[in-house]
Design a protein around this motif. Structure first.
Motif, PDB file in Angstrom:
ATOM      1  N   GLN A  47       0.828  -1.009   0.043  1.00 26.20           N
ATOM      2  CA  GLN A  47      -0.172   0.037   0.062  1.00 26.20           C
ATOM      3  C   GLN A  47       0.933   1.136  -0.104  1.00 26.20           C
ATOM      4  O   GLN A  47       0.465   2.212  -0.896  1.00 26.20           O
ATOM      5  CB  GLN A  47      -0.911  -0.066   1.181  1.00 26.20           C
ATOM      6  CG  GLN A  47      -1.862   1.260   1.500  1.00 26.20           C
ATOM      7  CD  GLN A  47      -2.742   1.280   2.487  1.00 26.20           C
ATOM      8  OE1 GLN A  47      -2.947   0.235   3.218  1.00 26.20           O
ATOM      9  NE2 GLN A  47      -3.295   2.311   2.850  1.00 26.20           N
ATOM     10  N   GLU A  48       1.846   1.303   0.886  1.00 30.17           N
ATOM     11  CA  GLU A  48       2.758   2.543   0.935  1.00 30.17           C
ATOM     12  C   GLU A  48       3.432   2.572  -0.366  1.00 30.17           C
ATOM     13  O   GLU A  48       3.732   3.684  -0.752  1.00 30.17           O
ATOM     14  CB  GLU A  48       3.609   2.297   2.092  1.00 30.17           C
ATOM     15  CG  GLU A  48       3.173   2.423   3.547  1.00 30.17           C
ATOM     16  CD  GLU A  48       2.390   1.056   3.941  1.00 30.17           C
ATOM     17  OE1 GLU A  48       1.671   1.438   5.208  1.00 30.17           O
ATOM     18  OE2 GLU A  48       2.643   0.065   3.378  1.00 30.17           O
ATOM     19  N   MET A  49       4.207   1.631  -0.892  1.00 30.42           N
ATOM     20  CA  MET A  49       4.855   1.856  -2.172  1.00 30.42           C
ATOM     21  C   MET A  49       3.929   2.328  -3.304  1.00 30.42           C
ATOM     22  O   MET A  49       4.347   3.122  -4.246  1.00 30.42           O
ATOM     23  CB  MET A  49       5.431   0.246  -2.739  1.00 30.42           C
ATOM     24  CG  MET A  49       6.754   0.002  -1.791  1.00 30.42           C
ATOM     25  SD  MET A  49       7.665  -1.271  -2.346  1.00 30.42           S
ATOM     26  CE  MET A  49       6.426  -2.664  -1.961  1.00 30.42           C
ATOM     27  N   GLU A  50       2.694   1.767  -3.532  1.00 31.02           N
ATOM     28  CA  GLU A  50       1.823   2.169  -4.231  1.00 31.02           C
ATOM     29  C   GLU A  50       1.355   3.785  -4.221  1.00 31.02           C
ATOM     30  O   GLU A  50       1.217   4.306  -5.317  1.00 31.02           O
ATOM     31  CB  GLU A  50       0.520   1.449  -4.239  1.00 31.02           C
ATOM     32  CG  GLU A  50       0.702   0.064  -4.758  1.00 31.02           C
ATOM     33  CD  GLU A  50      -0.845  -0.653  -4.573  1.00 31.02           C
ATOM     34  OE1 GLU A  50      -1.894  -0.129  -4.388  1.00 31.02           O
ATOM     35  OE2 GLU A  50      -0.737  -2.031  -4.540  1.00 31.02           O
ATOM     36  N   SER A  51       1.472   4.121  -3.006  1.00 31.86           N
ATOM     37  CA  SER A  51       0.881   5.505  -2.912  1.00 31.86           C
ATOM     38  C   SER A  51       2.220   6.455  -2.494  1.00 31.86           C
ATOM     39  O   SER A  51       2.326   7.420  -2.166  1.00 31.86           O
ATOM     40  CB  SER A  51      -0.072   5.799  -1.775  1.00 31.86           C
ATOM     41  OG  SER A  51       0.736   5.152  -0.376  1.00 31.86           O
ATOM     42  N   ASN A  52       3.438   5.894  -2.846  1.00 29.14           N
ATOM     43  CA  ASN A  52       4.729   6.490  -2.596  1.00 29.14           C
ATOM     44  C   ASN A  52       4.906   7.286  -1.287  1.00 29.14           C
ATOM     45  O   ASN A  52       5.185   8.334  -1.459  1.00 29.14           O
ATOM     46  CB  ASN A  52       4.936   7.573  -3.782  1.00 29.14           C
ATOM     47  CG  ASN A  52       6.481   7.940  -3.771  1.00 29.14           C
ATOM     48  OD1 ASN A  52       7.312   7.245  -3.378  1.00 29.14           O
ATOM     49  ND2 ASN A  52       6.705   9.158  -4.213  1.00 29.14           N
ATOM     50  N   SER A  53       4.429   6.440  -0.432  1.00 25.67           N
ATOM     51  CA  SER A  53       4.411   6.965   1.124  1.00 25.67           C
ATOM     52  C   SER A  53       4.992   5.957   1.977  1.00 25.67           C
ATOM     53  O   SER A  53       5.536   5.018   1.955  1.00 25.67           O
ATOM     54  CB  SER A  53       3.002   7.100   1.293  1.00 25.67           C
ATOM     55  OG  SER A  53       2.182   6.224   1.576  1.00 25.67           O
ATOM     56  N   PHE A  54       4.840   6.391   3.339  1.00 22.06           N
ATOM     57  CA  PHE A  54       5.546   5.580   4.338  1.00 22.06           C
ATOM     58  C   PHE A  54       4.572   5.768   5.631  1.00 22.06           C
ATOM     59  O   PHE A  54       4.007   6.745   5.925  1.00 22.06           O
ATOM     60  CB  PHE A  54       6.987   6.192   5.067  1.00 22.06           C
ATOM     61  CG  PHE A  54       7.916   6.308   3.684  1.00 22.06           C
ATOM     62  CD1 PHE A  54       8.751   5.092   3.249  1.00 22.06           C
ATOM     63  CD2 PHE A  54       7.889   7.309   2.848  1.00 22.06           C
ATOM     64  CE1 PHE A  54       9.753   5.541   2.322  1.00 22.06           C
ATOM     65  CE2 PHE A  54       8.962   7.547   1.653  1.00 22.06           C
ATOM     66  CZ  PHE A  54       9.559   6.652   1.438  1.00 22.06           C
ATOM     67  N   SER A  55       4.497   4.540   6.477  1.00 18.80           N
ATOM     68  CA  SER A  55       3.687   4.561   7.789  1.00 18.80           C
ATOM     69  C   SER A  55       4.957   4.618   8.706  1.00 18.80           C
ATOM     70  O   SER A  55       5.746   3.914   8.873  1.00 18.80           O
ATOM     71  CB  SER A  55       3.052   3.287   7.651  1.00 18.80           C
ATOM     72  OG  SER A  55       1.793   3.295   7.082  1.00 18.80           O
ATOM     73  N   LEU A  56       4.645   5.850   9.617  1.00 18.53           N
ATOM     74  CA  LEU A  56       5.623   5.838  10.717  1.00 18.53           C
ATOM     75  C   LEU A  56       4.827   5.636  12.108  1.00 18.53           C
ATOM     76  O   LEU A  56       3.626   6.258  12.354  1.00 18.53           O
ATOM     77  CB  LEU A  56       6.012   7.421  10.630  1.00 18.53           C
ATOM     78  CG  LEU A  56       6.932   7.819  11.715  1.00 18.53           C
ATOM     79  CD1 LEU A  56       8.253   7.196  11.816  1.00 18.53           C
ATOM     80  CD2 LEU A  56       7.131   9.454  12.010  1.00 18.53           C
ATOM     81  N   LYS A  57       5.555   4.641  12.805  1.00 14.68           N
ATOM     82  CA  LYS A  57       4.854   4.260  13.903  1.00 14.68           C
ATOM     83  C   LYS A  57       5.599   4.722  15.153  1.00 14.68           C
ATOM     84  O   LYS A  57       6.843   4.383  15.312  1.00 14.68           O
ATOM     85  CB  LYS A  57       4.518   2.713  14.086  1.00 14.68           C
ATOM     86  CG  LYS A  57       3.956   2.274  15.209  1.00 14.68           C
ATOM     87  CD  LYS A  57       3.684   0.837  15.364  1.00 14.68           C
ATOM     88  CE  LYS A  57       2.628   0.411  16.544  1.00 14.68           C
ATOM     89  NZ  LYS A  57       2.248  -0.969  16.513  1.00 14.68           N
ATOM     90  N   ASN A  58       5.082   5.609  16.194  1.00 12.62           N
ATOM     91  CA  ASN A  58       5.545   5.643  17.471  1.00 12.62           C
ATOM     92  C   ASN A  58       5.632   4.713  18.237  1.00 12.62           C
ATOM     93  O   ASN A  58       4.688   4.166  18.631  1.00 12.62           O
ATOM     94  CB  ASN A  58       4.994   7.005  18.137  1.00 12.62           C
ATOM     95  CG  ASN A  58       5.456   7.732  19.099  1.00 12.62           C
ATOM     96  OD1 ASN A  58       6.288   7.146  19.872  1.00 12.62           O
ATOM     97  ND2 ASN A  58       5.815   8.932  19.401  1.00 12.62           N
ATOM     98  N   LEU A  59       6.597   4.114  18.607  1.00 13.05           N
ATOM     99  CA  LEU A  59       6.850   2.957  19.457  1.00 13.05           C
ATOM    100  C   LEU A  59       6.627   3.113  20.968  1.00 13.05           C
ATOM    101  O   LEU A  59       6.577   2.249  21.435  1.00 13.05           O
ATOM    102  CB  LEU A  59       8.424   2.167  19.087  1.00 13.05           C
ATOM    103  CG  LEU A  59       8.605   1.612  17.836  1.00 13.05           C
ATOM    104  CD1 LEU A  59       9.811   0.932  17.486  1.00 13.05           C
ATOM    105  CD2 LEU A  59       7.278   0.619  17.358  1.00 13.05           C
ATOM    106  N   VAL A  60       6.756   4.416  21.200  1.00 17.55           N
ATOM    107  CA  VAL A  60       6.493   4.897  22.764  1.00 17.55           C
ATOM    108  C   VAL A  60       4.728   4.978  23.067  1.00 17.55           C
ATOM    109  O   VAL A  60       4.241   4.140  23.637  1.00 17.55           O
ATOM    110  CB  VAL A  60       7.022   6.091  23.025  1.00 17.55           C
ATOM    111  CG1 VAL A  60       6.701   6.324  24.698  1.00 17.55           C
ATOM    112  CG2 VAL A  60       8.593   5.806  22.842  1.00 17.55           C
ATOM    113  N   THR A  61       4.092   5.621  21.976  1.00 18.60           N
ATOM    114  CA  THR A  61       2.619   5.891  22.026  1.00 18.60           C
ATOM    115  C   THR A  61       1.895   4.912  21.196  1.00 18.60           C
ATOM    116  O   THR A  61       0.719   4.786  21.494  1.00 18.60           O
ATOM    117  CB  THR A  61       2.510   7.170  21.642  1.00 18.60           C
ATOM    118  OG1 THR A  61       2.795   7.340  20.309  1.00 18.60           O
ATOM    119  CG2 THR A  61       3.142   8.126  22.492  1.00 18.60           C
TER     120      THR A  61
END
Length: 456
Positions: free
Chosen positions: A426-440
C-alpha cells in the motif's frame, strides 16, 4: 570445553553506551583545548625503554609495562643475571621497549626530537591511552586515557591564568558546577622548609603536611617528628594547621611566614599574580582555592601546582592536576625549556558525571527509526528513503533480515529506537511511508518530506 575468555585486570571493555559517554567528554575537552589555541599531537603507544626508565623514580619504573623483545628474547640475555635471577638487571637485555606510562615524558621526547620544526611557545594537547602496572581499584586502572594540555617555551604566568580558565570552561560545559581548582607553588613549600631549617627534609615535611585532612594536626605533627623534624621547627609552621580565609588573606599570611626566604617569596608573588588575575577575570562555576598542603610531583614541578577536586557531594579523588616545570626537556639534553601543563582525568570525570546523572539523554541516542523489512522489494524501497534521510543527517537503519515483524519490533525496543517505518504494498503504491511511534503506539501515513520532518 573451551574456557570462558577474560580480559586482564585493570582493563575494561566499553559498551556502545559507555563509548558514547566517553566520546562526549573527550569531545568537550578537545573542543576547548582547540578554543584555547592548543594543537594536537600523537606519540607511539610504546617507546624505547631508555626514554621512559629513570624518569618517574623507582616506584614509577616498577609500574612501567615492559615489552619482551621479539623472537628468542633470551638469546641475548646476560647469562650471569639470568642465573642469579636478577630481574632488574636482566630486564634491559630482554626488553628494549615499554608501553608509555604517561603522556608527559613522550611529549618531552617529541619536543627535543622535533625542536627545529616547532614554533615556540608550543601549545600542544594530547588525548591517548597510557598503561601502568598498578593495583586496580575504583577510579584507578592499568589502561586509561590521559587528556593533557601543555605550553612549552614560555615562562609567562599568564599561561597559568589561562589554564585555570580552561579547567573552569571544560567543567562548566560538562555541567560539573562547584569543582574546586586547588593551587599551590613548589617554591612556597621549599621556602617553608627553609624557614624552619628543614630543607633537607622537604619531601618528608610536605608528604606529612599533605595528610592534614586525613590524619589531622596531631597526626601530621607526630609523623613530622618521626621523620626527624624538630618540635621547634613544627612550631614555626603552626599557622599552616589553621590556614583559613580568602585567597588574599592566605597570601598575606604566607608573606609574613616566608619573609626571610627569597625562594618562598618568589612563590608568594607568583601565586599572587595568578590568583589576582584569575579573580579579576572571574570564573564561571568553579572555585579557586589556595591549598598549602598540596604537594604533588615535588621531584618534577618547580612553580605552580594544580589539583582539581570534584563537587563536594561526590566521594572521588582528584579529577585533574598539573603544574609548572622549568626543565622538562633537560632529561633529553635540551636545557632551559620551561613549560606548564594540566591534565583531565577522563575515567574519574566519567564516574562523577554518571553519579550526578549529568549526561544528556542525547549522548546515547541511537537510530531515530528502524525500517521494517518485509522482503527485498520493500527493503530496496526503504533503502532509497534511508539514503536520503542519512544525507540529511538523520540516523536511520533497515532491519537486515526478512524476519517476523514481532521480532523486528522487539529489536527496535531493545535498542531504544523510538520509531518504526513500515513499508508494504500500500505504501509503495502511494509513494508513502507509515511511521509508528513505538512509545505511544500512534501510526501516521506520510510522504517522504513528511517523514523527514517527523524524524528531524
Amino acid at each position: 570445553m573451551a574456557s570462558k575468555p577474560s580480559i586482564p585486570k585493570g582493563t575494561r571493555d566499553f559498551s556502545p553506551t559507555e563509548v558514547a559517554k566517553r566520546q562526549y567528554i573527550i569531545q568537550i575537552i578537545k573542543s576547548n583545548f582547540e578554543k584555547f589555541g592548543f594543537q594536537p599531537i600523537e606519540t607511539p603507544s610504546f617507546e624505547n625503554s631508555e626514554t621512559l626508565m629513570g624518569k618517574y623514580g623507582e616506584e614509577g619504573d616498577r609500574l612501567i609495562f615492559k615489552i619482551l623483545n621479539s623472537g628468542d628474547y633470551l638469546a641475548k640475555a646476560n647469562a650471569t643475571h639470568l642465573e642469579n635471577k636478577d630481574s632488574t638487571k636482566l630486564t634491559s637485555s630482554i626488553s628494549e621497549k615499554a608501553l608509555r606510562y604517561d603522556l608527559t615524558v613522550p611529549f618531552a621526547r617529541y619536543v627535543v626530537q622535533h625542536q627545529n620544526e616547532i614554533e615556540f611557545p608550543f601549545k600542544r594537547y594530547q588525548i591517548q591511552p597510557v598503561w601502568r602496572a598498578d593495583r586496580p581499584q575504583k577510579g584507578r586502572f592499568r589502561e586509561f586515557f590521559q587528556c593533557d594540555a601543555d605550553v612549552v617555551g614560555s615562562k609567562s604566568l599568564w599561561q597559568e591564568v589561562e589554564l585555570v580558565q580552561l579547567y573552569d570552561t571544560v567543567f562548566t560545559t560538562l555541567g560539573l558546577e562547584g569543582v574546586t581548582i586547588k593551587i599551590n607553588n613548589r617554591k612556597i613549600l621549599s621556602g617553608i622548609a627553609e624557614v624552619i631549617g628543614a630543607s633537607d627534609k622537604l619531601i618528608d615535611f610536605t608528604v606529612a603536611l599533605d595528610k592534614l585532612d586525613k590524619i589531622g594536626e596531631d597526626g601530621v605533627k607526630k609523623e613530622m617528628m618521626e621523620k626527624g623534624i624538630s618540635e621547634e621547627a613544627i612550631e614555626k609552621v603552626q599557622p599552616l594547621f589553621n590556614f583559613i580565609g580568602t585567597i588574599s588573606e592566605k597570601i598575606n599570611q604566607l608573606s609574613v611566614l616566608l619573609a626571610e626566604s627569597n625562594e618562598g617569596m618568589k612563590g608568594v608573588e607568583e601565586l599572587r599574580f595568578i590568583c589576582d588575575n584569575v579573580m579579576k577575570l572571574g570564573l564561571n562555576t568553579s572555585i579557586l582555592d589556595l591549598d598549602v598542603t598540596l604537594a604533588r610531583g615535588l621531584n618534577y614541578y618547580t612553580g605552580a601546582i594544580f589539583e582539581v577536586a570534584p563537587p563536594k557531594s561526590v566521594a572521588m579523588g582528584s579529577i585533574g592536576g598539573g603544574g609548572r616545570y622549568d626543565d622538562l626537556t633537560g632529561i633529553f639534553g635540551l636545557k632551559n625549556m620551561s613549560g606548564v601543563g594540566i591534565s583531565f582525568g577522563l575515567d574519574r570525570i566519567y564516574l562523577v558525571i554518571e553519579e550526578l546523572n549529568l549526561f544528556p539523554e542525547t549522548v546515547t541516542a541511537t537510530s531515530k527509526a528502524l525500517f521494517i523489512n518485509y522482503g527485498d522489494t520493500e527493503a530496496f524501497y526503504g533503502l532509497q528513503a534511508i539514503q536520503k534521510l542519512r544525507a540529511s543527517g538523520i540516523k536511520v537503519e533497515l532491519y537486515p533480515d526478512n524476519a517476523k515483524v514481532a521480532k523486528q519490533f522487539q529489536h527496535a525496543d531493545k535498542r531504544g529506537i523510538p520509531f518504526a517505518v513500515i513499508v508494504g504494498a500500500q505504501e509503495m503504491e502511494s509513494n508513502s511511508f507509515s511511521l509508528k511511534n513505538l512509545v505511544t503506539g500512534e501510526q501516521v501515513l506520510l510522504d517522504f518530506e513528511g517523514l523527514k520532518k517527523a524524524l528531524s
